[in-house]
Write a protein that holds these residues in place. Structure first.
Motif, PDB file in Angstrom:
ATOM      1  N   MET A   1      38.666  50.001  37.578  1.00 45.37           N
ATOM      2  CA  MET A   1      38.591  49.060  36.348  1.00 45.37           C
ATOM      3  C   MET A   1      39.108  47.744  36.472  1.00 45.37           C
ATOM      4  O   MET A   1      39.170  46.926  35.500  1.00 45.37           O
ATOM      5  CB  MET A   1      38.950  49.932  34.976  1.00 45.37           C
ATOM      6  CG  MET A   1      37.992  50.974  34.617  1.00 45.37           C
ATOM      7  SD  MET A   1      36.568  50.368  33.641  1.00 45.37           S
ATOM      8  CE  MET A   1      37.050  49.295  32.546  1.00 45.37           C
ATOM      9  N   GLU A   2      40.078  48.018  37.271  1.00 45.43           N
ATOM     10  CA  GLU A   2      41.070  46.469  37.323  1.00 45.43           C
ATOM     11  C   GLU A   2      40.375  45.297  37.468  1.00 45.43           C
ATOM     12  O   GLU A   2      40.768  44.216  36.703  1.00 45.43           O
ATOM     13  CB  GLU A   2      42.023  46.803  38.618  1.00 45.43           C
ATOM     14  CG  GLU A   2      43.209  45.657  38.595  1.00 45.43           C
ATOM     15  CD  GLU A   2      44.199  45.977  39.548  1.00 45.43           C
ATOM     16  OE1 GLU A   2      44.958  45.088  39.950  1.00 45.43           O
ATOM     17  OE2 GLU A   2      44.291  46.997  40.347  1.00 45.43           O
ATOM     18  N   LYS A   6      40.203  42.490  34.640  1.00 48.23           N
ATOM     19  CA  LYS A   6      40.704  40.810  34.747  1.00 48.23           C
ATOM     20  C   LYS A   6      39.527  40.049  34.194  1.00 48.23           C
ATOM     21  O   LYS A   6      39.742  39.180  33.672  1.00 48.23           O
ATOM     22  CB  LYS A   6      40.873  41.005  36.426  1.00 48.23           C
ATOM     23  CG  LYS A   6      41.750  39.646  36.476  1.00 48.23           C
ATOM     24  CD  LYS A   6      42.186  39.734  38.035  1.00 48.23           C
ATOM     25  CE  LYS A   6      42.931  38.579  38.558  1.00 48.23           C
ATOM     26  NZ  LYS A   6      42.107  37.118  38.295  1.00 48.23           N
ATOM     27  N   VAL A   7      38.141  40.211  34.901  1.00 49.16           N
ATOM     28  CA  VAL A   7      37.182  39.364  34.344  1.00 49.16           C
ATOM     29  C   VAL A   7      36.830  39.223  32.990  1.00 49.16           C
ATOM     30  O   VAL A   7      36.936  38.007  32.466  1.00 49.16           O
ATOM     31  CB  VAL A   7      35.870  40.026  35.175  1.00 49.16           C
ATOM     32  CG1 VAL A   7      34.722  38.852  34.437  1.00 49.16           C
ATOM     33  CG2 VAL A   7      36.018  39.657  36.628  1.00 49.16           C
ATOM     34  N   ILE A   8      36.857  40.319  32.067  1.00 46.61           N
ATOM     35  CA  ILE A   8      37.003  40.260  30.853  1.00 46.61           C
ATOM     36  C   ILE A   8      37.869  39.785  29.993  1.00 46.61           C
ATOM     37  O   ILE A   8      37.770  38.898  29.128  1.00 46.61           O
ATOM     38  CB  ILE A   8      36.670  41.948  30.067  1.00 46.61           C
ATOM     39  CG1 ILE A   8      35.390  42.405  30.894  1.00 46.61           C
ATOM     40  CG2 ILE A   8      36.905  42.036  28.655  1.00 46.61           C
ATOM     41  CD1 ILE A   8      35.498  43.944  30.476  1.00 46.61           C
ATOM     42  N   ALA A   9      39.076  39.721  30.534  1.00 50.63           N
ATOM     43  CA  ALA A   9      40.429  39.209  30.158  1.00 50.63           C
ATOM     44  C   ALA A   9      40.322  37.770  30.252  1.00 50.63           C
ATOM     45  O   ALA A   9      40.766  36.760  29.302  1.00 50.63           O
ATOM     46  CB  ALA A   9      41.526  39.658  30.550  1.00 50.63           C
ATOM     47  N   PRO A 169      33.097  44.866  44.539  1.00 52.62           N
ATOM     48  CA  PRO A 169      32.318  43.661  43.943  1.00 52.62           C
ATOM     49  C   PRO A 169      33.600  42.493  43.470  1.00 52.62           C
ATOM     50  O   PRO A 169      34.659  42.977  43.148  1.00 52.62           O
ATOM     51  CB  PRO A 169      31.898  43.931  42.671  1.00 52.62           C
ATOM     52  CG  PRO A 169      31.907  45.472  42.703  1.00 52.62           C
ATOM     53  CD  PRO A 169      32.810  45.942  43.509  1.00 52.62           C
ATOM     54  N   SER A 170      33.368  41.204  44.256  1.00 53.48           N
ATOM     55  CA  SER A 170      34.194  40.222  43.747  1.00 53.48           C
ATOM     56  C   SER A 170      34.050  39.997  42.222  1.00 53.48           C
ATOM     57  O   SER A 170      33.152  40.170  41.427  1.00 53.48           O
ATOM     58  CB  SER A 170      34.021  38.987  44.598  1.00 53.48           C
ATOM     59  OG  SER A 170      32.757  38.439  43.983  1.00 53.48           O
ATOM     60  N   GLU A 171      35.113  39.233  41.761  1.00 49.93           N
ATOM     61  CA  GLU A 171      35.257  38.730  40.266  1.00 49.93           C
ATOM     62  C   GLU A 171      34.271  37.996  40.079  1.00 49.93           C
ATOM     63  O   GLU A 171      33.715  37.785  38.971  1.00 49.93           O
ATOM     64  CB  GLU A 171      36.669  38.098  39.979  1.00 49.93           C
ATOM     65  CG  GLU A 171      37.850  39.118  40.478  1.00 49.93           C
ATOM     66  CD  GLU A 171      39.204  38.418  40.179  1.00 49.93           C
ATOM     67  OE1 GLU A 171      39.192  37.162  39.393  1.00 49.93           O
ATOM     68  OE2 GLU A 171      40.471  38.880  40.219  1.00 49.93           O
TER      69      GLU A 171
END
Length: 431
Positions: A1-2, A6-9, A169-171
């Motif tokens: 989930m990390e 990070k992407v969502i934040a 998967p990358s950000e």
């Protein structure tokens, strides 16, 4: 989930996220039950969860998506692998997330057959089958390494002592996948709109006095305003010298010949002076005007107080709109045009009969009904019916309508479907 957190934040996607973690694919059952009534889309971190829910709930109405690798991402992964493991040939590698479901990401276009890695080729895509295929390739001595994104399955590879390269998967991939899923959802929620243009011409004639012209224009304007209010329609009205133009946008499927027929019938019942109506429908505004002009030209050629409709990319004509059968036809029908020239029936009249045939092959043909459809005299309609009968394209009706005396000469006909279709309907036209 990390990385997902990070992407969502760090990005504003314009929506709220509910996050779930599953350890087994079967956990998706309770996750779906928990979120199906409160979410608009289900987004998975990978293909396994996505394919599980599509198989487990084949009638699912909620849109689903997942973090997807694109072709360029796969090529990038394989390039990094070759840099990191220069002594391991690609054809000694198993890539467990390239499957028939994603068409192996078109790797066949970029890698020579002799260098091709092993892909997962089973139609059932889950941890058990991935593990079984990995073990089989390893036991047969065909692979030296696995490239895997099935993170939950990595402990099994450790237990089997099979080397692997885990890819995440990358950000950028996560962000683009979420954006794609949301954009697809929003596009699906937008109801397709089409432009509609209605042109109403008042053929005044040279001897029509100015006062009469003003009266007709004022009468038509009031009728249109009343129709707009009574029918709860929304359209603009512009007025020219002898022509009115109505313009609007309608959701797809709400503007059709059937809908427009009501306007024509209202004009016919309310106006005691000549008018002609052409209606165009298209997603492109300029094209819509062109189609309306084409329809108006056909209405002028028809020569009665009636309307015609042209819509869509196939640009076929429908009309006259007062006809309950709403015949549809096209001037690209070479078979009908050539036969019309040969037997002396105008192409416009013969094409409308083709349209009537396509709308209702069981229609009863009489001099009265044909004269109304074609706006010709009953005598001219009788001549057309006689020619079609001589050609074997129609037959006299054998049934006797109520109230008609026996022995009365037959003036009612039916289409002979197969001969009529063979002689007048183009192969590409629907029947």
């Amino acid at each position: 989930m990390e990385p997902i957190n990070k992407v969502i934040a760090e990005h504003d996607f314009g929506c709220k996220f509910h996050k779930y973690i599953y350890n087994e694919l079967s956990d998706i059952d309770w996750i779906y039950a928990d979120c199906k009534d409160s979410c608009d889309v289900i987004f998975f971190s990978g293909e396994l969860g996505y394919h599980y829910i599509r198989k487990r709930f084949p009638d699912i109405q909620l849109p689903c998506s997942f973090t997807a690798y694109g072709t360029k991402d796969i090529l990038s992964i394989l390039l990094k692998f070759k840099i990191q493991y220069p002594d391991t040939p690609l054809n000694r590698v198993f890539v467990d997330f390239l499957t028939p479901l994603n068409n192996f990401m078109d790797m066949q276009r970029y890698i020579d057959p002799q260098d091709m890695p092993f892909f997962f080729e089973d139609s059932i895509y889950d941890y058990a089958h991935i593990t079984k295929r990995t073990q089989q390739l390893w036991d047969e001595g065909k692979i030296d390494l696995v490239i895997s994104r099935s993170i939950n399955n990595l402990p099994r590879l450790d237990e089997m002592h099979i080397p692997y390269l885990a890819v995440f998967p990358s950000e950028v991939m996560i962000r683009e996948s979420i954006e794609t899923a949301l954009n697809d959802l929003r596009l699906n929620q937008i109801e397709p709109m089409e432009h509609i243009v209605v042109m109403i011409r008042l053929p005044f004639g040279e001897n029509c006095p100015q006062e009469e012209r003003e009266y007709r224009k004022a009468t038509l304007y009031k009728l249109l305003v009343d129709y707009r209010r009574d029918a709860a329609r929304s359209f603009s009205i512009s007025i020219g010298t002898n022509q009115f133009e109505l313009t609007a946008q309608r959701p797809t499927q709400t503007a059709s010949p059937q809908h427009m027929r009501n306007l024509i019938l209202r004009l016919q019942s309310s106006l005691n002076f000549p008018f002609r109506v052409g209606i165009g429908l298209h997603t492109n505004e300029d094209r819509c005007h062109y189609l309306a002009e084409r329809a108006l030209l056909e209405a002028t050629r028809h020569g009665a107080n009636d309307g015609f409709f042209v819509g869509g990319d196939n640009e076929t004509l429908t009309g006259p709109l007062s006809s309950p059968s709403l015949p549809t036809y096209s001037y690209s029908n070479e078979k009908a045009i050539m036969l019309g020239r040969k037997i002396g029936i105008s192409q416009a009249n013969l094409l409308k009969l083709v349209g009537l045939f396509q709308a209702d092959q069981s229609a009863v043909l009489t001099a009265s009904s044909i004269s109304h459809l074609l706006n010709i005299t009953p005598r001219s309609a009788s001549r057309i019916l006689l020619k079609l009968h001589e050609l074997g394209l129609i037959r006299p009706a054998t049934d006797t309508p109520n109230g008609e005396r026996k022995g009365r000469p037959q003036h009612r006909f039916h289409f002979l479907s197969n001969p009529f279709k063979a002689a007048l309907v183009e192969p590409s036209e629907p029947v």
